[in-house]
Write a protein that holds these residues in place. Sequence first.
Motif, PDB file in Angstrom:
ATOM      1  N   VAL A  32      33.929   3.603  71.364  1.00 24.46           N
ATOM      2  CA  VAL A  32      34.044   4.127  72.849  1.00 24.46           C
ATOM      3  C   VAL A  32      33.677   3.049  73.838  1.00 24.46           C
ATOM      4  CG1 VAL A  32      33.144   5.811  74.404  1.00 24.46           C
ATOM      5  CG2 VAL A  32      33.650   6.535  72.046  1.00 24.46           C
ATOM      6  N   ASP A  33      32.576   2.219  73.578  1.00 25.07           N
ATOM      7  CA  ASP A  33      32.311   1.165  74.363  1.00 25.07           C
ATOM      8  C   ASP A  33      33.158   0.320  74.580  1.00 25.07           C
ATOM      9  OD1 ASP A  33      30.178  -0.260  76.045  1.00 25.07           O
ATOM     10  OD2 ASP A  33      30.519  -1.641  74.033  1.00 25.07           O
ATOM     11  N   LYS A  34      33.945  -0.133  73.392  1.00 29.81           N
ATOM     12  CA  LYS A  34      34.811  -1.225  73.649  1.00 29.81           C
ATOM     13  C   LYS A  34      36.212  -0.605  74.164  1.00 29.81           C
ATOM     14  CE  LYS A  34      33.968  -3.945  69.324  1.00 29.81           C
ATOM     15  NZ  LYS A  34      34.704  -4.377  67.919  1.00 29.81           N
ATOM     16  N   ALA A  35      36.408   0.560  73.995  1.00 32.30           N
ATOM     17  CA  ALA A  35      37.702   1.233  74.837  1.00 32.30           C
ATOM     18  C   ALA A  35      37.582   1.343  76.109  1.00 32.30           C
ATOM     19  CB  ALA A  35      38.020   2.744  74.067  1.00 32.30           C
ATOM     20  N   HIS A  36      36.181   1.481  76.672  1.00 32.05           N
ATOM     21  CA  HIS A  36      36.121   1.748  78.140  1.00 32.05           C
ATOM     22  C   HIS A  36      36.152   0.360  78.438  1.00 32.05           C
ATOM     23  CE1 HIS A  36      33.939   3.041  81.503  1.00 32.05           C
ATOM     24  NE2 HIS A  36      33.179   2.046  81.620  1.00 32.05           N
ATOM     25  N   ARG A  37      35.625  -0.614  77.949  1.00 33.90           N
ATOM     26  CA  ARG A  37      35.681  -1.854  78.458  1.00 33.90           C
ATOM     27  C   ARG A  37      37.040  -2.821  78.494  1.00 33.90           C
ATOM     28  NH1 ARG A  37      33.838  -5.858  75.609  1.00 33.90           N
ATOM     29  NH2 ARG A  37      33.305  -4.530  73.700  1.00 33.90           N
ATOM     30  N   LEU A  38      37.903  -2.179  77.528  1.00 35.06           N
ATOM     31  CA  LEU A  38      39.344  -2.511  77.441  1.00 35.06           C
ATOM     32  C   LEU A  38      40.202  -1.930  78.817  1.00 35.06           C
ATOM     33  CD1 LEU A  38      41.259  -4.304  75.957  1.00 35.06           C
ATOM     34  CD2 LEU A  38      41.815  -2.094  74.456  1.00 35.06           C
ATOM     35  N   SER A  39      39.693  -0.882  78.857  1.00 32.80           N
ATOM     36  CA  SER A  39      40.733  -0.020  79.986  1.00 32.80           C
ATOM     37  C   SER A  39      40.228  -0.748  81.453  1.00 32.80           C
ATOM     38  CB  SER A  39      40.244   1.639  80.131  1.00 32.80           C
ATOM     39  OG  SER A  39      38.840   1.734  80.402  1.00 32.80           O
ATOM     40  N   HIS A  40      38.986  -1.120  81.743  1.00 30.29           N
ATOM     41  CA  HIS A  40      38.481  -1.929  82.810  1.00 30.29           C
ATOM     42  C   HIS A  40      39.506  -3.358  82.783  1.00 30.29           C
ATOM     43  CE1 HIS A  40      35.863   0.810  85.030  1.00 30.29           C
ATOM     44  NE2 HIS A  40      35.220   0.995  83.716  1.00 30.29           N
ATOM     45  N   MET A  41      39.342  -3.838  81.580  1.00 29.65           N
ATOM     46  CA  MET A  41      40.022  -5.024  81.713  1.00 29.65           C
ATOM     47  C   MET A  41      41.290  -4.930  82.128  1.00 29.65           C
ATOM     48  SD  MET A  41      38.288  -6.749  78.167  1.00 29.65           S
ATOM     49  CE  MET A  41      39.481  -8.055  78.087  1.00 29.65           C
ATOM     50  N   VAL A  42      42.226  -3.960  81.500  1.00 31.56           N
ATOM     51  CA  VAL A  42      43.872  -3.782  81.817  1.00 31.56           C
ATOM     52  C   VAL A  42      43.867  -3.326  83.359  1.00 31.56           C
ATOM     53  CG1 VAL A  42      45.577  -2.073  81.691  1.00 31.56           C
ATOM     54  CG2 VAL A  42      44.327  -2.941  79.560  1.00 31.56           C
ATOM     55  N   LEU A  69      49.005  -6.685  91.590  1.00 28.64           N
ATOM     56  CA  LEU A  69      49.573  -5.812  92.470  1.00 28.64           C
ATOM     57  C   LEU A  69      48.513  -5.500  93.722  1.00 28.64           C
ATOM     58  CD1 LEU A  69      51.488  -3.602  89.973  1.00 28.64           C
ATOM     59  CD2 LEU A  69      52.087  -5.570  91.065  1.00 28.64           C
ATOM     60  N   SER A  70      48.728  -6.269  94.592  1.00 32.25           N
ATOM     61  CA  SER A  70      47.670  -6.043  95.601  1.00 32.25           C
ATOM     62  C   SER A  70      47.591  -4.526  96.173  1.00 32.25           C
ATOM     63  CB  SER A  70      47.991  -7.029  96.898  1.00 32.25           C
ATOM     64  OG  SER A  70      49.100  -6.921  97.477  1.00 32.25           O
ATOM     65  N   SER A  71      48.684  -3.863  96.143  1.00 32.49           N
ATOM     66  CA  SER A  71      48.786  -2.628  96.828  1.00 32.49           C
ATOM     67  C   SER A  71      48.346  -1.337  96.218  1.00 32.49           C
ATOM     68  CB  SER A  71      50.051  -2.254  97.467  1.00 32.49           C
ATOM     69  OG  SER A  71      51.066  -1.891  96.234  1.00 32.49           O
ATOM     70  N   LEU A  72      47.916  -1.637  94.782  1.00 28.87           N
ATOM     71  CA  LEU A  72      47.430  -0.739  93.781  1.00 28.87           C
ATOM     72  C   LEU A  72      46.073  -0.316  93.890  1.00 28.87           C
ATOM     73  CD1 LEU A  72      48.402   0.841  91.202  1.00 28.87           C
ATOM     74  CD2 LEU A  72      47.199  -0.920  89.908  1.00 28.87           C
ATOM     75  N   GLU A  73      45.847   0.907  94.399  1.00 33.93           N
ATOM     76  CA  GLU A  73      44.298   1.448  94.642  1.00 33.93           C
ATOM     77  C   GLU A  73      43.795   1.826  93.319  1.00 33.93           C
ATOM     78  OE1 GLU A  73      40.979   2.575  96.002  1.00 33.93           O
ATOM     79  OE2 GLU A  73      42.448   1.775  97.476  1.00 33.93           O
ATOM     80  N   SER A  74      44.376   2.563  92.458  1.00 29.86           N
ATOM     81  CA  SER A  74      43.656   2.709  91.063  1.00 29.86           C
ATOM     82  C   SER A  74      44.687   2.763  90.039  1.00 29.86           C
ATOM     83  CB  SER A  74      42.985   4.003  91.212  1.00 29.86           C
ATOM     84  OG  SER A  74      43.493   5.110  91.497  1.00 29.86           O
ATOM     85  N   LEU A  75      44.242   2.738  88.977  1.00 26.11           N
ATOM     86  CA  LEU A  75      45.111   2.662  87.605  1.00 26.11           C
ATOM     87  C   LEU A  75      44.316   3.471  86.637  1.00 26.11           C
ATOM     88  CD1 LEU A  75      47.732   1.812  86.466  1.00 26.11           C
ATOM     89  CD2 LEU A  75      46.511  -0.278  85.264  1.00 26.11           C
ATOM     90  N   VAL A  76      44.966   4.641  86.281  1.00 23.85           N
ATOM     91  CA  VAL A  76      44.213   5.420  85.417  1.00 23.85           C
ATOM     92  C   VAL A  76      44.787   4.870  83.929  1.00 23.85           C
ATOM     93  CG1 VAL A  76      44.051   7.760  84.260  1.00 23.85           C
ATOM     94  CG2 VAL A  76      43.966   7.436  86.662  1.00 23.85           C
ATOM     95  N   VAL A  77      43.812   4.595  82.940  1.00 17.28           N
ATOM     96  CA  VAL A  77      44.163   3.835  81.907  1.00 17.28           C
ATOM     97  C   VAL A  77      43.982   5.072  80.655  1.00 17.28           C
ATOM     98  CG1 VAL A  77      44.037   1.915  80.127  1.00 17.28           C
ATOM     99  CG2 VAL A  77      43.640   1.531  82.647  1.00 17.28           C
TER     100      VAL A  77
END
Length: 416
Positions: A262-272, A280-288
């Motif tokens: 779970v820890d690795k998956a969480h860090r990987l989602s933040h990296m993405v 993409l400067s206009s991107l406010e949030s990205l749900v991974v």
Amino acid sequence: MFSMENGGEIFDRGERIAKIGFAVVAVLGALKGVVGYISGSVSLQAQAVDSLTDLVSLVAVYSGLRLSRRPPSERFSYGYYRVETLVSLLVALVILATGGFMMVESVRRVFDPVSVSEPLIVVGTAALSIPVLLWLGRYSRRVGEEINSQAVMSQSEDFMSDVYSSGVVIVGVAGSWIGYPVTEGLAGCLISLLIIRVGLGLSWSGLLVLMDAVENPDQLIEVKQLAESVHGVVEARHVRMRRSGPFCFGEVTILVPEGLSVDKAHRLSHMVEDAVKKRLSSLESLVVHIEPIERESNRVAIPINVDAGLDSKVSEHFGSAQYFIFVDVGPEGVERWYTKKNPGLELEKKRGVIVTDMLKKEEATVLLSDELGEGPFHILRDSFVGVYSIKGGVSVSDAVELFSSGELSARVDEGN
């Protein structure tokens, strides 16, 4: 880079251009109204009416930007950014109504032409407004593109249509002056068509945004490529993007190796998310979204001292091994293999770190090793390389077979 944190500055710039536009249009509109009434110029009167609707539009743009900057609430969890899109639609409707009104008046003047009195004053008034509106239109366009505001860019289009219509006014009045009064009515019709065309274009753009249409399909491909460029992501799927005012919200599903913590998956989602937001400067949030899959193939790295291919013996040491053999293992077994000399052999310190850099460069997904120091272990773990324990002296072919059959234990900490 756009974000809710600097959103206040973005909306401040939009409100500033709305205030400037209001002041300029009010002065020009009043001037055109007075001159048009005195001279009897229907085309200049139409422009004065257009200026009045511009003032209504500018008030709507300003109000929309003020409302859009409100923070998200329990009911509007995505914020109020789409108010800005609704305002751009309102501006478009006002433009269409203005064009329709001007068309009716211009057609009437075609069938009942009237000569324009004081044509030089009329031409001078129209000519005076051209450079002012041209500057205002270009300035609004630049600000609208910089802050990614559809409402401000819509208003810019309205300003530019006023520039064109001013030119048509000059031509129409000049024709009336030389003895063809019908030309002013025809000029008014042409102005009306230009304005209606702008209104239809803005309406269509606003409706597409409200319907979550993808403005730039290539952007979805770019998000997919950026997500897959992050080490540890096997594949990116189901990319979605939607616009909300000056910002974008996105979703992406990434496939990761089965068994990822779970820890690795969480860090990987933040990296993405960070990788995509950086581009993409206009991107406010990205749900991974994370979806685990079993790898169909792996590149297995194994330390060895004597290069004998698949008959090589696993070294008891990691940093001081003479070579590393890389074995590509697919659904049908071993597909190919090759060896690399240990680049850290001649070093006194940090051999393990140098070796881990080589493993990452070679895109190894698995390491089979007898022992592994703390530093290399954490580097490989953070780089999503699976580490498995194997006794030294075992042949490479047997080690790979043990790994493929699931008989090896994944290492959860450093050490022997």
